[in-house]
Design an enzyme around this catalytic site. Sequence first.
Site, PDB file in Angstrom:
ATOM      1  N   ARG A 369      38.255 -29.415  46.764  1.00 27.85           N
ATOM      2  CA  ARG A 369      36.809 -29.288  46.582  1.00 27.85           C
ATOM      3  C   ARG A 369      36.429 -28.984  45.137  1.00 27.85           C
ATOM      4  O   ARG A 369      35.304 -29.289  44.726  1.00 27.85           O
ATOM      5  CB  ARG A 369      36.254 -28.181  47.489  1.00 27.85           C
ATOM      6  N   HIS A 376      34.206 -35.447  44.676  1.00 25.44           N
ATOM      7  CA  HIS A 376      34.135 -34.719  45.949  1.00 25.44           C
ATOM      8  C   HIS A 376      32.743 -34.815  46.563  1.00 25.44           C
ATOM      9  O   HIS A 376      32.599 -34.984  47.775  1.00 25.44           O
ATOM     10  CB  HIS A 376      34.519 -33.257  45.746  1.00 25.44           C
ATOM     11  N   TYR A 384      32.291 -38.191  54.587  1.00 28.99           N
ATOM     12  CA  TYR A 384      32.498 -37.154  55.603  1.00 28.99           C
ATOM     13  C   TYR A 384      31.240 -36.921  56.442  1.00 28.99           C
ATOM     14  O   TYR A 384      31.293 -36.988  57.679  1.00 28.99           O
ATOM     15  CB  TYR A 384      32.926 -35.861  54.909  1.00 28.99           C
ATOM     16  N   SER A 407      40.343 -41.825  50.000  1.00 28.29           N
ATOM     17  CA  SER A 407      40.749 -41.358  48.675  1.00 28.29           C
ATOM     18  C   SER A 407      42.146 -41.854  48.310  1.00 28.29           C
ATOM     19  O   SER A 407      42.384 -42.315  47.180  1.00 28.29           O
ATOM     20  CB  SER A 407      40.702 -39.825  48.633  1.00 28.29           C
ATOM     21  N   HIS A 411      43.045 -44.445  45.192  1.00 26.82           N
ATOM     22  CA  HIS A 411      43.981 -44.023  44.151  1.00 26.82           C
ATOM     23  C   HIS A 411      45.157 -44.989  44.049  1.00 26.82           C
ATOM     24  O   HIS A 411      45.566 -45.367  42.935  1.00 26.82           O
ATOM     25  CB  HIS A 411      44.495 -42.605  44.438  1.00 26.82           C
TER      26      HIS A 411
END
Length: 508
Positions: A369, A376, A384, A407, A411
Amino acid sequence: MYLQAVNDLVSFSIAQHLKSDLMRQLDSQVNDFMDSLIEESASLDPTPVASVFSPLLSEKERSKLSEGKQFVSRRSLLDELFEVNHIRTIYHMFIALLILFILSTLVVDFIDEGRLVLDFDLLVYAFGQFPLVVCTWTCMFLSVLMIPFTLFHLWSHTQCASYSHPKLYSLLFGSVFGIYQALGLGFLPAYVVVTNSLPPASCFIIIMEQVRLMMKSYSFVRENVPRVMTWSKDKTNPGPVVPKISHYLYFLFAPTLIYRDSYPRSPVIRWGYVATKLLQVLGCLFYAYYVFVRLCIPQFRSISLQLFDLKAMVLCVFNSILPGVLVLFLGFFAFLHCWLNAFAEMLRFADRMFYKDWWNSTSYANYYRTWNVVVHDWLYYYVYRDFLWMSQKRFRPAAMLFVFTVSAVVHEYILAICFGFFYPVLFCLFMCFGMMFNFILHDQRKGPIWNIIMWTSLFLGQGVIICLYSHEWYAQRYCPLKEASFLELLKPRSWSCQRGLMTDSNTL
């Protein structure tokens, strides 16, 4: 009398210093409390928080509790910490380490060559074909500036009463926007990178800008569609609420991924501050160069001559921890602090909370976070929360897993395109160890021991990433495939590359 006056003066100075430190700490704690309050109130069910604090809030403030992220004027944490001499000394220690890297490189080159060698071949190679990078970025930016805004403007006018079948128009424009995101902004930049065999740093510029612009254009549409839908039901205004293109243009450059029509603004631009931050970015770039030249390239050139061996890999991982940690710190300081603060200052963007005190984390949940607040926020509000909204606030573990998957995939996509090979080390670390540590090292874990465990695992993870990706990089160049099949492309080359199969041992 004279000594008494001196003592009183010293005591007064110490008291003033302690007072300023106390007020700064108090202000930081209040800001952290308000940040946590805003995050809690921004959840899918803000009613309990709003009811508790309703006596303290106006009607307008209560309505904002359910709007999502709130931007407020605040400084970056490191800017505040560097005002403390003890913290600034750590910054000076890193500068001293850079000086030692430079001196050691010059001394070794002088001993080997008999002269001072001041070339930067690695940097020249890494940022090769830069005119193509600038041209590709310009095309991407202009397309993001014009296409999403135009599509949204045209769609908003189809939602008024004079148009029949507004849902059909929504499906049509939504499909066009999705195709543009997938092909125009998703496929074409990656195609340019792959077909032109751009070097790593040039690849990272294009691909990371591609991801950033995709996230920004999605945020623009995601934040403004509900406003138009509300207008189409209420008809309180004569026309739909469409943002100005100047607001959208500012957002494309602003150091945030959450769209708003306006943000808190600082009164003036401190050009000296901007110059300092850009020089620090340049310094970090040269710092990373010396880390790779002194700590990485010599090690991996030699280890890549060997067959994949468990003992060699274990030694490689532990030898890679130091350069891995330095690269982690440099990436954080150069981008999340210096680069974003430089753009924020030039744009007078007053909310500088691009990160929090992630180094104090005692849990991976808190680390995720606080490490990169900019990304985030986007994942929290658009992945989310929307997942929970679509599932009617059920399946929270599934929502968390979905966020981790998104995520990890992004990446790994960035690394695969930029390095030119598929080796899902980071994906496995995210999905396996990242998820596991997220539940083991949760928010209830407090105390120094958990911070030590977090740092130890983080250091070890950086060593694994640097070691395995570097080893695979050299294996790809030492042992090129003669007849590439799909399965061979997916198989890590470092698992089978041997000395007898090597074709070139002088590759960077």
